[in-house]
Design an enzyme around this catalytic site. Structure first.
Site, PDB file in Angstrom:
ATOM      1  N   GLU A   1       0.846  -1.192   0.000  1.00 44.21           N
ATOM      2  CA  GLU A   1       0.000   0.000   0.000  1.00 44.21           C
ATOM      3  C   GLU A   1       0.881   1.242   0.000  1.00 44.21           C
ATOM      4  OE1 GLU A   1      -3.109   0.096   2.824  1.00 44.21           O
ATOM      5  OE2 GLU A   1      -3.417  -2.073   2.814  1.00 44.21           O
TER       6      GLU A   1
ATOM      7  N   HIS B   1       1.522  13.747  -1.715  1.00 41.89           N
ATOM      8  CA  HIS B   1       1.028  14.786  -2.613  1.00 41.89           C
ATOM      9  C   HIS B   1      -0.490  14.798  -2.464  1.00 41.89           C
ATOM     10  CE1 HIS B   1       0.627  17.366  -6.113  1.00 41.89           C
ATOM     11  NE2 HIS B   1      -0.310  16.548  -6.560  1.00 41.89           N
TER      12      HIS B   1
END
Ligand code: ADP
Ligand code: MG
Length: 147
Positions: free
Chosen positions: A78, A83
């Protein structure tokens, strides 16, 4: 050892463990990508670079863990891209290079403790990735040659 390790794959739906609600969404790779992981890349938290489709390359932290959906017989990968994206990117290709290892996985007594640990992982990744050898990987052809 296998780092840096480059891989890419389609972003699939996870198990709705509410990462996004914690403010830390994690993009999941399909089993085909996870199964290619070299044996010496164990579970734990890693840092590196990631890009979605043909987009910009950002810093990331990745958790490799045992997948409860498969009764902990399969691993999951994962990636939290550091961002803020305007939209989700399910179905798009996520390209990553895993650069370094931060820490083993562990369980937490509270949600607050978990979030604090992840935020400290993110800070560590941000600092470590500024090292010249690590910055070089951001510019790797892997991220410009679209596959
Ligand atoms: P799931 O259980 O489906 O993985 P999450 O709550 O972990 O759900 O959210 C992951 C999804 O959020 C990703 O698949 C992606 O489409 C989207 N997303 C938006 N911003 C990010 C980000 N910065 N890093 C990772 N995924 C993001
Ligand atoms: Mg997720």
């Amino acid at each position: 050892k296998s780092l840096p390790y480059f891989c890419r794959g389609e972003v699939i739906r996870g198990f709705g463990r509410g990462s996004k609600e914690l403010g830390i969404p994690t993009a999941n790779f399909p089993d085909s990508v996870v199964e290619h992981l070299p044996a010496d890349i164990g579970t734990g938290i890693y840092y590196g670079w990631a890009c979605v489709g043909n987009g910009d390359v950002y810093k990331m932290v990745m958790s490799i863990g045992w997948n409860p959906y498969y009764k902990n017989t399969k691993k999951s990968m994962e990636t939290h891209v550091i961002h803020t994206f305007k939209e989700d990117f399910y179905g798009e290709t996520l390209s990553v290079v895993m650069v370094g290892y931060i820490r083993p996985e562990r369980t937490y007594d509270s949600l607050e403790a978990l979030i604090a640990a992840i935020n400290s992982d993110i800070e560590e990744a941000k600092v470590k990735l500024e090292l010249p050898d690590h910055l070089k990987l951001k510019e790797d052809n892997f991220f410009t040659s679209t596959a």
